[in-house]
Design a protein around this motif. Structure first.
Motif, mmCIF file in Angstrom:
data_model
loop_
_atom_site.group_PDB
_atom_site.id
_atom_site.type_symbol
_atom_site.label_atom_id
_atom_site.label_comp_id
_atom_site.label_asym_id
_atom_site.label_seq_id
_atom_site.Cartn_x
_atom_site.Cartn_y
_atom_site.Cartn_z
ATOM 1 N N GLY A 165 0.802 -1.221 0.000
ATOM 2 C CA GLY A 165 0.000 0.000 0.000
ATOM 3 C C GLY A 165 0.831 1.264 0.000
ATOM 4 N N ALA A 166 2.101 1.175 0.428
ATOM 5 C CA ALA A 166 2.938 2.374 0.529
ATOM 6 C C ALA A 166 3.253 2.972 -0.837
ATOM 7 N N GLY A 167 3.380 2.118 -1.850
ATOM 8 C CA GLY A 167 3.623 2.632 -3.192
ATOM 9 C C GLY A 167 2.454 3.470 -3.677
ATOM 10 N N GLN A 168 1.235 2.973 -3.422
ATOM 11 C CA GLN A 168 0.048 3.721 -3.848
ATOM 12 C C GLN A 168 -0.116 5.015 -3.061
ATOM 13 N N HIS A 169 0.176 4.990 -1.781
ATOM 14 C CA HIS A 169 0.109 6.236 -1.004
ATOM 15 C C HIS A 169 1.118 7.254 -1.535
ATOM 16 N N THR A 170 2.297 6.793 -1.919
ATOM 17 C CA THR A 170 3.298 7.699 -2.477
ATOM 18 C C THR A 170 2.810 8.290 -3.799
ATOM 19 N N LYS A 171 2.176 7.452 -4.621
ATOM 20 C CA LYS A 171 1.647 7.958 -5.888
ATOM 21 C C LYS A 171 0.540 8.982 -5.659
ATOM 22 N N MET A 172 -0.253 8.804 -4.610
ATOM 23 C CA MET A 172 -1.273 9.801 -4.298
ATOM 24 C C MET A 172 -0.622 11.137 -3.940
ATOM 25 N N SER A 173 0.480 11.093 -3.192
ATOM 26 C CA SER A 173 1.211 12.329 -2.884
ATOM 27 C C SER A 173 1.679 12.991 -4.169
ATOM 28 N N ASN A 174 2.159 12.187 -5.108
ATOM 29 C CA ASN A 174 2.617 12.685 -6.401
ATOM 30 C C ASN A 174 1.477 13.371 -7.155
ATOM 31 N N GLN A 175 0.331 12.715 -7.199
ATOM 32 C CA GLN A 175 -0.796 13.260 -7.961
ATOM 33 C C GLN A 175 -1.368 14.516 -7.308
ATOM 34 N N ILE A 176 -1.348 14.572 -5.988
ATOM 35 C CA ILE A 176 -1.806 15.777 -5.299
ATOM 36 C C ILE A 176 -0.910 16.959 -5.665
ATOM 37 N N ALA A 177 0.401 16.717 -5.708
ATOM 38 C CA ALA A 177 1.332 17.791 -6.079
ATOM 39 C C ALA A 177 1.093 18.253 -7.510
ATOM 40 N N ILE A 178 0.877 17.304 -8.416
ATOM 41 C CA ILE A 178 0.664 17.648 -9.821
ATOM 42 C C ILE A 178 -0.643 18.410 -10.021
ATOM 43 N N ALA A 179 -1.691 18.026 -9.283
ATOM 44 C CA ALA A 179 -3.017 18.610 -9.491
ATOM 45 C C ALA A 179 -2.984 20.130 -9.354
ATOM 46 N N SER A 180 -2.423 20.623 -8.266
ATOM 47 C CA SER A 180 -2.361 22.075 -8.077
ATOM 48 C C SER A 180 -1.335 22.720 -9.004
ATOM 49 N N THR A 181 -0.248 22.002 -9.290
ATOM 50 C CA THR A 181 0.771 22.542 -10.192
ATOM 51 C C THR A 181 0.196 22.796 -11.579
ATOM 52 N N MET A 182 -0.622 21.868 -12.076
ATOM 53 C CA MET A 182 -1.204 22.040 -13.408
ATOM 54 C C MET A 182 -2.097 23.270 -13.474
ATOM 55 N N MET A 183 -2.850 23.522 -12.410
ATOM 56 C CA MET A 183 -3.663 24.746 -12.398
ATOM 57 C C MET A 183 -2.768 25.973 -12.453
ATOM 58 N N GLY A 184 -1.664 25.947 -11.728
ATOM 59 C CA GLY A 184 -0.751 27.074 -11.730
ATOM 60 C C GLY A 184 -0.111 27.304 -13.085
ATOM 61 N N VAL A 185 0.276 26.228 -13.769
ATOM 62 C CA VAL A 185 0.885 26.351 -15.098
ATOM 63 C C VAL A 185 -0.106 26.976 -16.082
ATOM 64 N N VAL A 186 -1.343 26.490 -16.057
ATOM 65 C CA VAL A 186 -2.370 27.019 -16.954
ATOM 66 C C VAL A 186 -2.591 28.511 -16.696
ATOM 67 N N GLU A 187 -2.703 28.890 -15.441
ATOM 68 C CA GLU A 187 -2.949 30.298 -15.119
ATOM 69 C C GLU A 187 -1.750 31.171 -15.482
ATOM 70 N N ALA A 188 -0.538 30.648 -15.294
ATOM 71 C CA ALA A 188 0.657 31.420 -15.640
ATOM 72 C C ALA A 188 0.715 31.705 -17.135
ATOM 73 N N ILE A 189 0.430 30.711 -17.945
ATOM 74 C CA ILE A 189 0.498 30.885 -19.401
ATOM 75 C C ILE A 189 -0.596 31.833 -19.886
ATOM 76 N N THR A 190 -1.820 31.647 -19.379
ATOM 77 C CA THR A 190 -2.904 32.520 -19.826
ATOM 78 C C THR A 190 -2.705 33.947 -19.315
ATOM 79 N N TYR A 191 -2.113 34.104 -18.154
ATOM 80 C CA TYR A 191 -1.789 35.447 -17.661
ATOM 81 C C TYR A 191 -0.788 36.124 -18.597
ATOM 82 N N ALA A 192 0.257 35.396 -18.985
ATOM 83 C CA ALA A 192 1.264 35.958 -19.882
ATOM 84 C C ALA A 192 0.635 36.387 -21.206
ATOM 85 N N GLU A 193 -0.252 35.554 -21.718
ATOM 86 C CA GLU A 193 -0.925 35.889 -22.983
ATOM 87 C C GLU A 193 -1.789 37.142 -22.818
#
Length: 293
Positions: A165-193
């Motif tokens: 189960g520890a591998g899956q818990h680690t992957k959840m940590s990974n996906q949580i980090a990516i989820a908010s990061t993707m929103m930030g990337v999208v907003e950064a690019i659209t802000y620049a435009e």
């Protein structure tokens, strides 16, 4: 352990199979649709008509399928993996699935004299092709060491995180980090435009500073180029976020960034984006900002 049975040859799986064969492993395949495996069969993999046939003949069985219900089916049904593999077989589930299901599989395998690891991966299809995936593993240390060479044929950052189960818990940590990061990337690019800047030039500066990330450097470039082909499907990311959210709720952990990201990606799915890459959030965000959604 040279005979590997592999179930699931999607965007990631087909590259993983190729790397296993390059390292000298004999790989047999099973997928629901044989057509999806034809290229790999032409390259030397062997086809098995059923999961039970594949499981009986393998030293190691690797699964990377779509959803937790698919994992449960291939392991626990009567003609599935657990009921047909020999004692001593090691199972490696590389699907992003629930930690609870990983524990259930490991316990069932132990009762049969088998062993199971949960080993979800991180990295796009590009990393899978290069054999440079990050592999987050849960299970018994002795089983991990037995199949470490197999895992290292597919990834270069292979870490035992803890018990089943520890591998899956680690992957959840990974996906949580990516989820908010993707929103930030999208907003950064659209802000620049919106500010009248060239987003590619902006990225050439910020990707080398504190904002730097894979999501910005790799997926941000795809956003700017209107390339929404999947390295990782939106529908699978939504599934992952659902697992992470349910796990966080069981731990009574507030995750507002994850919850918002999941809502945005669910809206993207509802508007036809389920089979696009996760970078398609950029397209949806622009539509929404312009009042088109």
């Amino acid at each position: 352990m040279k005979k590997i049975g592999f179930i699931g040859t999607g965007v990631m799986g087909r590259h993983m199979v190729r790397n296993l064969m390059k390292h000298g492993y004999a790989v047999s395949l099973y997928t629901r649709t044989k057509r999806k495996a034809e290229e790999l069969l032409a390259e030397g993999a062997e086809w098995k008509e059923t999961i039970s046939e594949l499981a009986r003949e393998a030293d190691v069985v690797i699964t990377i399928v779509g959803f937790p219900e698919d994992v449960e089916e291939v392991y626990f049904k009567e003609d599935g993996i657990l009921n047909n593999a020999s004692g001593g077989t090691v199972f490696i589930d590389m699907t992003t699935s629930s930690p609870e299901l990983a524990v259930k599989i490991a316990e069932a395998a132990q009762r049969n004299g088998q062993a199971a690891l949960d080993a979800p991966v991180s990295g796009s299809d590009v990393f899978a092709e290069a054999g440079k995936l990050t592999i987050m593993t849960g299970g018994e240390p002795s089983s991990f060491e037995k199949v470490r060479p197999v895992l290292e044929a597919m990834g270069e950052n292979v870490v035992l995180q803890g018990p089943p189960g520890a591998g899956q818990h680690t992957k959840m940590s990974n996906q949580i980090a990516i989820a908010s990061t993707m929103m930030g990337v999208v907003e950064a690019i659209t802000y620049a435009e919106k500010a009248g800047l060239d987003p590619a030039v902006v990225m050439s500066s910020i990707e080398h500073g504190a904002a730097g990330s894979f999501s910005l450097s790799k997926l941000g470039k795809k956003m700017i180029g209107n390339d929404f082909e999947p390295g990782f499907y939106v529908k699978h990311f939504v599934k992952d976020m659902g697992i992470a959210l349910a796990s966080a709720e069981r731990m009574e952990l507030p995750v507002p960034g994850l919850r918002l990201a999941k809502e945005m990606y669910e809206e993207l799915m509802e508007n036809g984006g389920e089979n696009e890459g996760t970078q398609a959030l950029y397209k949806y965000y622009k539509w929404k900002a312009e009042g088109n959604v």
